[in-house]
Scaffold this active site. Sequence first.
Site, PDB file in Angstrom:
ATOM      1  CB  ALA A 245     -11.967   9.503   1.731  1.00  0.00           C
TER       2      ALA A 245
ATOM      3  CB  THR B 123      -9.183   8.354  -1.371  1.00  0.00           C
ATOM      4  OG1 THR B 123     -10.554   8.075  -1.071  1.00  0.00           O
ATOM      5  CG2 THR B 123      -8.998   9.854  -1.581  1.00  0.00           C
TER       6      THR B 123
ATOM      7  CB  SER C 164      -7.362   1.535  -3.039  1.00  0.00           C
ATOM      8  OG  SER C 164      -6.680   0.401  -3.528  1.00  0.00           O
TER       9      SER C 164
ATOM     10  CB  SER D 111       0.654   2.850  -0.637  1.00  0.00           C
ATOM     11  OG  SER D 111       1.294   2.271   0.473  1.00  0.00           O
TER      12      SER D 111
ATOM     13  CE1 TYR E 108      -3.264  -1.942   0.552  1.00  0.00           C
ATOM     14  CE2 TYR E 108      -1.052  -1.611   1.419  1.00  0.00           C
ATOM     15  CZ  TYR E 108      -2.282  -1.105   1.052  1.00  0.00           C
ATOM     16  OH  TYR E 108      -2.529   0.250   1.160  1.00  0.00           O
TER      17      TYR E 108
ATOM     18  CE  LYS F 253      -2.465   1.835  -2.490  1.00  0.00           C
ATOM     19  NZ  LYS F 253      -3.847   2.391  -2.531  1.00  0.00           N
TER      20      LYS F 253
ATOM     21  N   PRO G 149       1.471   7.717   1.001  1.00  0.00           N
ATOM     22  CG  PRO G 149      -0.718   7.948   1.735  1.00  0.00           C
ATOM     23  CD  PRO G 149       0.085   7.491   0.570  1.00  0.00           C
TER      24      PRO G 149
ATOM     25  CB  VAL H 188      -2.671   6.387   7.343  1.00  0.00           C
ATOM     26  CG1 VAL H 188      -3.461   7.615   7.776  1.00  0.00           C
ATOM     27  CG2 VAL H 188      -2.091   6.594   5.944  1.00  0.00           C
TER      28      VAL H 188
END
Length: 355
Positions: free
Chosen positions: A22, A89, A91, A133, A168, A172, A196, A199
């Site tokens: 973000a 964004t 999370s 993700s 996790y 998502k 993504p 990252v």
Amino acid sequence: MSNPTYDTSAPVLVTGATGYVAGWLVKRLLEEGFTVHAAVRDPSNTEKLKYLNALAENTSGQLQYFQSDLLALGSYAEAMEGCTVVFHTASPFTIAVDDPQKDLIEPAQLGTRNVLEQANQTNSVQRVVVTSSCAAIYGDSADLEQVEGDLFTEADWNTTSSLTHQPYSYSKTLAEKEAWDIAQAQNRWDLVIINPSLVLGPGINPFATSESFALIKQLGDGTMKMGVPDYQIGVVDVRDVAEAHMAAGFTPSAQGRHITSGYNTNFPKLADILRAHFGDTYPFPNSILPKALVWLVGPLLDSSMTRKIIARNVGVPFGVDNSKSIRELGLTYRSLATSLSDMFQQLIDYGVVTS
């Protein structure tokens, strides 16, 4: 592909505005002259907001903070008022949790529902961009055996993660499915998803906490000097992920999911790139741990590294197909060496890693 059209006459909302991705997204929006409604937990926390404030001082855009909570119904109403584009964004990105349901599933799934139901009630909203993700596309490298071709694509969904295995990734997956369910039940605004991979790259906040920073720090602080497993991953620069969000938000033709990943790589290659750039000043690992050894001791060193995860990922071929993001969002990916060296240099500059 049509080019992004930046109409700055209306504000845009960024949830989780102090986050890693973000931060760079807010920077780009401010550079283009947008008024950014930044949804944060505590607008009075000037220490946490100082990095965003510094961006606003040096750009033509405007930054306005709004108090909000992922799990509080209606808490995004004021922040979303008048916005045409919403970037969700916010999370959690953490692996080692005590209660996956409470710490991962609920913030991801209920937070997505909260933000998108608010979009249903806010007539100005025309597009919602959700940061999902690659974890919603696959759970383990071994999942590649179940798909057509030798790369994961946007057509694939993670079907193997659960509350007890890769929670996790499960969070998502549930959150993105929630987003699609809500979007498809209405026809006023459209949904675009960014998926993504891992990252990497420098943070707007140099002291950001995330699994990404923890991994790169451990590669250079001696934690992994004995060696690393052949764990294959996709990697993408945080600045490229921000650019993907810009394209997703303002390119009229953008639609659907977008795997946003620059490179298919592995832990040993990451260590090799760091050593090539920074030399032997730091104890980067220079050997690959045998899978049998990882299987034996991995769970003892890290409770989140289960034997099932090791069996299904270490030494198992993996790859994602990023061609849609290049074709439809116009992305050009930074080199892996640039992402890694910029990130590690930042850790050095701020004393997070010392030689």
